[in-house]
Motif scaffolding. Structure first.
Motif, short mmCIF file in Angstrom:
data_model
loop_
_atom_site.label_atom_id
_atom_site.label_comp_id
_atom_site.label_asym_id
_atom_site.label_seq_id
_atom_site.Cartn_x
_atom_site.Cartn_y
_atom_site.Cartn_z
N ALA A 1 0.80 -1.22 0.00
CA ALA A 1 0.00 0.00 0.00
C ALA A 1 0.83 1.28 0.00
O ALA A 1 0.49 2.23 -0.72
CB ALA A 1 -0.96 -0.01 1.20
N PRO A 2 1.92 1.40 0.79
CA PRO A 2 2.67 2.67 0.77
C PRO A 2 3.19 3.03 -0.62
O PRO A 2 3.10 4.19 -1.04
CB PRO A 2 3.81 2.41 1.75
CG PRO A 2 3.26 1.42 2.71
CD PRO A 2 2.41 0.51 1.86
N ALA A 3 3.69 2.06 -1.37
CA ALA A 3 4.20 2.34 -2.71
C ALA A 3 3.07 2.72 -3.65
O ALA A 3 3.19 3.65 -4.46
CB ALA A 3 4.95 1.13 -3.24
N ILE A 4 1.96 2.01 -3.55
CA ILE A 4 0.82 2.30 -4.43
C ILE A 4 0.26 3.68 -4.13
O ILE A 4 0.00 4.48 -5.04
CB ILE A 4 -0.28 1.23 -4.26
CG1 ILE A 4 0.25 -0.15 -4.68
CG2 ILE A 4 -1.52 1.60 -5.08
CD1 ILE A 4 -0.66 -1.30 -4.29
N ARG A 5 0.10 3.99 -2.85
CA ARG A 5 -0.45 5.29 -2.48
C ARG A 5 0.49 6.43 -2.88
O ARG A 5 0.04 7.51 -3.30
CB ARG A 5 -0.73 5.33 -0.98
CG ARG A 5 -1.92 4.45 -0.56
CD ARG A 5 -2.06 4.36 0.95
NE ARG A 5 -2.12 5.70 1.55
CZ ARG A 5 -1.48 6.03 2.67
NH1 ARG A 5 -0.73 5.15 3.30
NH2 ARG A 5 -1.60 7.26 3.15
N LEU A 6 1.80 6.22 -2.75
CA LEU A 6 2.75 7.26 -3.17
C LEU A 6 2.67 7.46 -4.68
O LEU A 6 2.67 8.60 -5.16
CB LEU A 6 4.17 6.89 -2.75
CG LEU A 6 5.24 7.89 -3.20
CD1 LEU A 6 4.98 9.29 -2.66
CD2 LEU A 6 6.63 7.40 -2.78
N ALA A 7 2.60 6.38 -5.44
CA ALA A 7 2.46 6.51 -6.89
C ALA A 7 1.18 7.27 -7.25
O ALA A 7 1.18 8.13 -8.13
CB ALA A 7 2.48 5.14 -7.55
N PHE A 37 8.12 5.02 -11.63
CA PHE A 37 9.19 4.09 -11.26
C PHE A 37 9.81 4.61 -9.99
O PHE A 37 10.31 5.74 -9.95
CB PHE A 37 10.24 4.00 -12.38
CG PHE A 37 11.30 2.95 -12.16
CD1 PHE A 37 11.23 1.75 -12.83
CD2 PHE A 37 12.36 3.17 -11.30
CE1 PHE A 37 12.21 0.77 -12.64
CE2 PHE A 37 13.33 2.20 -11.09
CZ PHE A 37 13.26 1.00 -11.77
N LEU A 38 9.80 3.83 -8.92
CA LEU A 38 10.33 4.25 -7.63
C LEU A 38 11.78 3.78 -7.49
O LEU A 38 12.04 2.58 -7.41
CB LEU A 38 9.47 3.69 -6.50
CG LEU A 38 8.03 4.21 -6.47
CD1 LEU A 38 7.21 3.44 -5.45
CD2 LEU A 38 7.98 5.70 -6.17
N ALA A 39 12.70 4.72 -7.49
CA ALA A 39 14.12 4.41 -7.37
C ALA A 39 14.60 4.70 -5.95
O ALA A 39 13.80 5.06 -5.08
CB ALA A 39 14.91 5.22 -8.40
N ASP A 40 15.90 4.58 -5.73
CA ASP A 40 16.39 4.72 -4.36
C ASP A 40 17.30 5.91 -4.14
O ASP A 40 17.75 6.13 -3.02
CB ASP A 40 17.06 3.44 -3.88
CG ASP A 40 17.99 2.83 -4.93
OD1 ASP A 40 18.17 3.43 -6.00
OD2 ASP A 40 18.55 1.75 -4.66
N SER A 41 17.61 6.69 -5.17
CA SER A 41 18.38 7.91 -4.99
C SER A 41 18.23 8.78 -6.24
O SER A 41 17.82 8.29 -7.30
CB SER A 41 19.87 7.60 -4.77
OG SER A 41 20.49 7.17 -5.97
N GLY A 42 18.60 10.05 -6.12
CA GLY A 42 18.47 10.95 -7.25
C GLY A 42 19.31 10.53 -8.44
O GLY A 42 18.83 10.52 -9.58
N SER A 43 20.56 10.18 -8.20
CA SER A 43 21.42 9.76 -9.30
C SER A 43 20.85 8.55 -10.03
O SER A 43 20.89 8.47 -11.26
CB SER A 43 22.84 9.44 -8.79
OG SER A 43 23.51 10.59 -8.38
N VAL A 44 20.32 7.61 -9.25
CA VAL A 44 19.73 6.42 -9.86
C VAL A 44 18.53 6.80 -10.71
O VAL A 44 18.30 6.23 -11.79
CB VAL A 44 19.37 5.37 -8.79
CG1 VAL A 44 18.56 4.22 -9.41
CG2 VAL A 44 20.62 4.83 -8.13
N SER A 45 17.74 7.76 -10.25
CA SER A 45 16.58 8.17 -11.04
C SER A 45 17.01 8.76 -12.39
O SER A 45 16.34 8.56 -13.40
CB SER A 45 15.72 9.17 -10.27
OG SER A 45 16.29 10.45 -10.23
N VAL A 46 18.13 9.47 -12.41
CA VAL A 46 18.65 9.99 -13.68
C VAL A 46 19.10 8.84 -14.57
O VAL A 46 18.83 8.83 -15.78
CB VAL A 46 19.80 10.98 -13.43
CG1 VAL A 46 20.49 11.36 -14.74
CG2 VAL A 46 19.28 12.24 -12.73
#
Length: 426
Positions: A89-95, A110-119
């Motif tokens: 639920a936390p991931a779904i609600r955040l999306a 897409f839920l990543a774990d850091s800013g650089s990874v999101s890039v």
């Protein structure tokens, strides 16, 4: 023989064994021991307090120890489960929340774990989207000079290749295409647009996407540029079949005065990277949101799936805290908070124009920047600000601040005084 106090022992170990960001391991600069944090203040081991004028590198927008954030941390039923084959639920609600608040058409998350990874994920999305469209030869990115997108290899490749922090890797990184830095507000946008369009046209056959930090370039120089440039980028991307990526890791969630910086020009990217303030500085979490068109194009590539999956993707604890942070944005009227910061920074930093060695003073939203005509003496400037009761972290030729949104007028006035004190010794 007097026993060494625990703090001294810890600091000694830190100096000998612990790396800090962009700091020599063999000749490190001084560090301060933080023992607590509350509101907008850091508590140090000697009993003193410093206003955190950096929001812990632009992330702790609500300050420290906010009851709602603390409650969110304690509310989770589990901290983490793998996101492969499982959901929660936390991931779904955040999306859901991100789809609601980001510009229209950005509806895949897409839920990543850091800013650089999101890039890295955004760049990979662009490459796979081009492959899915039968254009695998389009592998380069178009960006502008002066940018900064992170310290991982793909992200480094789209940072400024000459004036940035990654020049030593120029022979190793992917070779991207760089257009001139956009002009400041009120500058000659048309002349820049002609240059940008010409660079894009020359390389269109090999380009996959355009990636920029909208309106404010962060660690590349805290440069504010005319938002009309974003419309030019959108037009060029559409003309040549490129995706437009906005790196809103530093600018997102109100920092520049609009919820997302691209909204200043009413421009919607194809892909947006989010991070930093997403969790209010509590935990590392990032998100990449994109359009359905991008998602479908990626599905058309030979893998059929986006080829990325971090271990801590969709971390339940981080998602829960992010939801609490987004709730606070609304509850605290982030727009009014940032407007208050802006007014205080404009007035408080104005006297810096007259200080020796100052080349420019600029502000946008909750960001205040004093640029010098020489590199800053970081240790001296930091000490001067600390003696004023404020924590600043200058770099290159800049003394700047991005205060927490919850700062009072008095806090902002003290921060501005500390910036001036730092400039005077820098």
């Amino acid at each position: 023989m007097t026993a060494t106090p625990p703090t001294d022992a810890l600091l000694a170990f830190d100096r000998e064994h612990v790396w800090h960001p962009y700091t020599s391991m063999t000749d490190p600069t001084p560090v301060r021991m933080v023992t607590g944090a509350a509101g907008v203040r850091l508590c140090l081991d000697d009993g003193s307090e410093l206003i955190d004028a950096m929001s812990s590198w632009w992330a702790a927008i609500h300050g420290y120890g906010h009851p709602a954030m603390e409650a969110a941390v304690r509310s989770v039923d589990f901290a983490h489960v793998m996101f492969g084959g499982l959901t929660h639920a936390p991931a779904i609600r955040l999306a859901q929340r991100l789809v609601e608040i980001t510009p229209a058409d950005l509806e895949r998350v897409f839920l990543a774990d850091s800013g650089s990874v999101s890039v890295e994920v955004a760049l990979k999305m662009a490459l796979q989207w081009q492959r899915g469209g039968g254009r695998p030869e389009r592998t380069r990115m178009l960006t502008v000079r002066g940018g900064y997108h992170g310290d991982t290899f793909g992200a480094m490749s789209v940072c400024d290749p000459d004036g940035g922090m990654h020049t030593m890797w120029s022979g190793v990184l992917a070779q991207q295409v760089f257009a001139p830095r956009p002009p400041g507000p009120g500058g000659d946008v048309q002349a820049w647009a002609d240059d940008f369009a010409a660079v894009a046209a020359e390389h269109a056959h090999e380009l996959a996407a355009i990636i920029v930090e909208p309106v404010l370039q962060g660690a590349g120089g805290m440069w504010i540029y005319d938002d009309a440039c974003l419309r030019v980028m959108r037009e060029v991307a559409d003309e040549h079949g490129l995706l437009l990526i906005f790196d809103e890791i530093a600018t997102g969630f109100g920092r520049t005065g609009t919820l997302f910086a691209g909204e200043a020009a009413d421009v919607v990217p194809d892909i947006m990277c989010l991070g930093k303030a997403l969790t209010g500085g509590y935990l590392s979490l990032a998100a990449v949101v994109c359009t359905d068109r991008v998602a479908r194009g990626i599905s058309g590539s030979e893998s059929g799936v986006l080829m990325h999956g971090p271990t801590f993707m969709g971390n339940a604890l981080a998602c829960t805290v992010a939801l609490a942070s987004l709730d606070l944005l609304v509850a605290h009227d982030w727009s009014a908070q940032v407007a208050g910061l802006h007014a205080g920074l404009v007035g408080g930093l104005a006297p810096c124009h007259d200080l020796p060695g100052v080349a420019d003073v600029r502000t946008i939203g909750g960001v205040g920047v004093v640029q010098l005509d020489h590199d800053v003496d970081v240790v001296a400037a930091t000490e001067a600000a600390a003696s004023y009761g404020v924590w600043l972290r200058p770099f290159r030729d800049l003394v700047y601040t991005m205060p927490p949104y919850v700062c009072t007028e008095q806090d902002v006035a003290r921060i501005c005084g500390a910036v001036a004190a730092a400039v005077e010794v820098a």
